[in-house]
Design a protein around this motif. Sequence first.
Motif, PDB file in Angstrom:
ATOM      1  N   LEU A 289       0.961  -0.979  -0.036  1.00 45.81           N
ATOM      2  CA  LEU A 289      -0.202  -0.066   0.007  1.00 45.81           C
ATOM      3  C   LEU A 289       0.924   1.277   0.010  1.00 45.81           C
ATOM      4  CD1 LEU A 289      -2.700  -0.970   2.713  1.00 45.81           C
ATOM      5  CD2 LEU A 289      -2.979  -1.208   0.169  1.00 45.81           C
TER       6      LEU A 289
ATOM      7  N   SER B 112       2.492   3.615  -3.490  1.00 41.66           N
ATOM      8  CA  SER B 112       2.424   2.513  -4.826  1.00 41.66           C
ATOM      9  C   SER B 112       1.597   3.163  -5.737  1.00 41.66           C
ATOM     10  CB  SER B 112       1.458   1.247  -3.997  1.00 41.66           C
ATOM     11  OG  SER B 112       0.346   1.865  -3.500  1.00 41.66           O
TER      12      SER B 112
ATOM     13  N   ASN C 123      -0.578   2.218  -9.482  1.00 38.76           N
ATOM     14  CA  ASN C 123      -1.605   0.980 -10.040  1.00 38.76           C
ATOM     15  C   ASN C 123      -0.526   0.207 -10.813  1.00 38.76           C
ATOM     16  OD1 ASN C 123      -4.012   2.154  -8.797  1.00 38.76           O
ATOM     17  ND2 ASN C 123      -4.827   2.863 -10.978  1.00 38.76           N
TER      18      ASN C 123
ATOM     19  N   GLU D  30      -0.912 -12.046   3.920  1.00 45.52           N
ATOM     20  CA  GLU D  30      -2.116 -11.190   3.976  1.00 45.52           C
ATOM     21  C   GLU D  30      -2.263 -10.520   5.136  1.00 45.52           C
ATOM     22  OE1 GLU D  30      -5.308 -14.203   3.004  1.00 45.52           O
ATOM     23  OE2 GLU D  30      -3.924 -14.923   1.477  1.00 45.52           O
TER      24      GLU D  30
ATOM     25  N   ILE E 227      -0.031  -1.627  -6.545  1.00 44.18           N
ATOM     26  CA  ILE E 227      -1.133  -1.718  -5.971  1.00 44.18           C
ATOM     27  C   ILE E 227      -2.308  -2.180  -6.839  1.00 44.18           C
ATOM     28  CG2 ILE E 227      -2.034   0.539  -5.873  1.00 44.18           C
ATOM     29  CD1 ILE E 227      -3.150   0.250  -3.185  1.00 44.18           C
TER      30      ILE E 227
ATOM     31  N   PRO F  78      -6.215  -1.838  -7.656  1.00 44.75           N
ATOM     32  CA  PRO F  78      -7.240  -0.804  -7.228  1.00 44.75           C
ATOM     33  C   PRO F  78      -8.247  -1.862  -6.783  1.00 44.75           C
ATOM     34  CG  PRO F  78      -6.382  -0.153  -9.097  1.00 44.75           C
ATOM     35  CD  PRO F  78      -5.696  -1.359  -8.738  1.00 44.75           C
ATOM     36  N   MET F  79      -8.987  -1.606  -5.707  1.00 42.35           N
ATOM     37  CA  MET F  79     -10.206  -2.456  -5.187  1.00 42.35           C
ATOM     38  C   MET F  79     -11.374  -1.379  -4.669  1.00 42.35           C
ATOM     39  SD  MET F  79      -8.235  -5.514  -3.064  1.00 42.35           S
ATOM     40  CE  MET F  79      -6.965  -4.516  -2.388  1.00 42.35           C
ATOM     41  N   ASN F  80     -12.493  -1.895  -4.945  1.00 41.64           N
ATOM     42  CA  ASN F  80     -13.675  -1.163  -4.627  1.00 41.64           C
ATOM     43  C   ASN F  80     -14.355  -1.569  -3.567  1.00 41.64           C
ATOM     44  OD1 ASN F  80     -13.132   0.583  -6.948  1.00 41.64           O
ATOM     45  ND2 ASN F  80     -14.169  -1.104  -8.129  1.00 41.64           N
TER      46      ASN F  80
ATOM     47  N   ILE G   9     -12.723  -4.051   2.286  1.00 37.59           N
ATOM     48  CA  ILE G   9     -11.328  -4.260   2.654  1.00 37.59           C
ATOM     49  C   ILE G   9     -10.332  -4.133   1.632  1.00 37.59           C
ATOM     50  CG2 ILE G   9     -12.352  -6.390   4.050  1.00 37.59           C
ATOM     51  CD1 ILE G   9     -11.286  -8.270   2.095  1.00 37.59           C
ATOM     52  N   ASP G  10      -9.083  -4.070   2.135  1.00 33.46           N
ATOM     53  CA  ASP G  10      -7.943  -3.423   1.322  1.00 33.46           C
ATOM     54  C   ASP G  10      -7.097  -4.538   1.160  1.00 33.46           C
ATOM     55  OD1 ASP G  10      -6.753  -3.731   3.526  1.00 33.46           O
ATOM     56  OD2 ASP G  10      -6.071  -1.553   3.883  1.00 33.46           O
ATOM     57  N   SER G  11      -7.385  -5.805   1.254  1.00 31.11           N
ATOM     58  CA  SER G  11      -6.414  -6.964   0.639  1.00 31.11           C
ATOM     59  C   SER G  11      -7.470  -8.020   0.216  1.00 31.11           C
ATOM     60  CB  SER G  11      -5.879  -7.349   1.979  1.00 31.11           C
ATOM     61  OG  SER G  11      -6.659  -7.897   2.851  1.00 31.11           O
TER      62      SER G  11
END
Length: 269
Positions: free
Chosen positions: A199, A202, A204, A221, A238, A240-242, A245-247
């Motif tokens: 994170l 970083s 994309n 993790e 990284i 990108p996640m929507n 959680i961030d993992s």
Amino acid sequence: MQNQIKSLQNDKVKFLNQLKEKARVRRREKLFIIEGKREITLAIQGGYTITQLYYCSSIITYKEVSLLAKTYNNQIELFEITSEIYQKLAYRATTEGVLAVVVSKNTDINKLTLPSKNPLILVAEAPEKPGNIGALLRTADAAQLDAVLIANPKTDLYNPNIIRSSVGCLFTNTIATGSTVDIVNFLKKEQVNIYGAALQASVNYNTLDYTKPTAIVVGTEATGISDLFLENTTQNIIIPMNGVIDSMNVSVAAGILIFEAKRQRGFTN
């Protein structure tokens, strides 16, 4: 030549059970167990030394086992065992009735010679769960990576659960292990760009060029990659996640990153 073993108290059976259950015995003896024709065949193709085959005649015939043994150049001892013994030794109820005793390879990072001048490498730092390690090896095999490097491994590489979850890809990949320091030094010596999944600081993952010598580093993790790797990355990346959680699962993340690199390389090297 074949022999018959009918007792669970046989010394060979006791020894096999120790190889199955205890990492310290596998390390001390430099031996481990494989079960299943596919996995044994992949190990032979991967250059592993097979010393013995144990088979259950109610599941697989002597002829089939003999044919398997003949795919290997050296003399292999054959032992017929009862279904009771096989059930004690086998991890999977669905395997084909055959077990092999195999000599471990030296996976020291200092012994590694990369097969390509423009390598694509996966680095997994401090992986613990055999299922994750197996999934990473399956992904590495699918992408035909030049090497998988495991930094500070927390699990014995020849753990039966790694062999099982990798569906034999433990034997199809070039694998090396070492400390984080050793692996960082190796990558720098080989002039490989280090891209760490993290994170901090970083960008994309799909904004970078992976067509040059590349190592993609993933951590656990829970804690991610170590400060030592973070201090030595060419760039952190990284996905990108929507979601909330961030993992995500480490093997899923590694697959996304590796196949972006493969896409850029045209899936040819």
